[in-house]
Design a protein around this motif. Sequence first.
Motif, PDB file in Angstrom:
ATOM      1  N   ASP A   1      31.805  43.278  32.288  1.00  0.00           N
ATOM      2  CA  ASP A   1      32.506  43.907  33.409  1.00  0.00           C
ATOM      3  C   ASP A   1      32.801  45.373  33.105  1.00  0.00           C
ATOM      4  O   ASP A   1      32.651  46.238  33.970  1.00  0.00           O
TER       5      ASP A   1
ATOM      6  N   TYR B   1      34.353  40.242  29.770  1.00  0.00           N
ATOM      7  CA  TYR B   1      35.077  41.518  29.807  1.00  0.00           C
ATOM      8  C   TYR B   1      34.143  42.665  29.413  1.00  0.00           C
ATOM      9  O   TYR B   1      34.122  43.701  30.070  1.00  0.00           O
TER      10      TYR B   1
ATOM     11  N   GLU C   1      40.436  46.788  36.710  1.00  0.00           N
ATOM     12  CA  GLU C   1      40.117  45.474  37.275  1.00  0.00           C
ATOM     13  C   GLU C   1      39.495  44.566  36.217  1.00  0.00           C
ATOM     14  O   GLU C   1      39.790  43.363  36.175  1.00  0.00           O
TER      15      GLU C   1
ATOM     16  N   LYS D   1      41.154  41.070  35.023  1.00  0.00           N
ATOM     17  CA  LYS D   1      40.401  39.811  35.055  1.00  0.00           C
ATOM     18  C   LYS D   1      40.447  39.130  33.688  1.00  0.00           C
ATOM     19  O   LYS D   1      40.641  37.912  33.587  1.00  0.00           O
ATOM     20  N   GLU D   2      40.308  39.920  32.623  1.00  0.00           N
ATOM     21  CA  GLU D   2      40.347  39.363  31.271  1.00  0.00           C
ATOM     22  C   GLU D   2      41.726  38.777  30.959  1.00  0.00           C
ATOM     23  O   GLU D   2      41.835  37.662  30.450  1.00  0.00           O
TER      24      GLU D   2
ATOM     25  N   LYS E   1      49.276  37.514  36.532  1.00  0.00           N
ATOM     26  CA  LYS E   1      48.638  37.867  37.803  1.00  0.00           C
ATOM     27  C   LYS E   1      49.426  38.946  38.536  1.00  0.00           C
ATOM     28  O   LYS E   1      48.846  39.887  39.074  1.00  0.00           O
TER      29      LYS E   1
END
Length: 137
Positions: A46, A43, A64, A68-69, A94
């Motif tokens: 990113d 994270y 984003e 993702k994390e 999700k």
Amino acid sequence: MKQHSTLKTALIVAALLALPVAQAATMTRDDYKAGKDRISADYKADKAACAPLAGNAKDVCVEEAKAKEKVARAELEYSYTGKPADQTKVMEVKAKTAYAVAKEKCDDLKDKDKDVCIKDAKAAEAKALADIKMGKP
């Protein structure tokens, strides 16, 4: 442009929900802690990659990275516990993170197009969450 955006949002949510959820295979406490550390490091990396960006592109990049994390943490938790409730949580995370990213991308649009984009993203999220609640993959 509006229909393309709507379709794109729906496809993103559908693709995220269709991804296979990590198979429940319980792991050791040490593996779990290592997984949490890896997710945190990923994270940070990113998010750092978003630094050179500006404006909404940067906001989208950060959203984003957060998504993702959150998904990785939910998948790790499910892999650790193997509980069906945690598997459901993965699918919910999700759907919610796909909405957050789509909503942020809508900021690039103006006026009515932006409003339609946000409504479409919210509708896609609501459908995904309803499908999860009904037990649909």
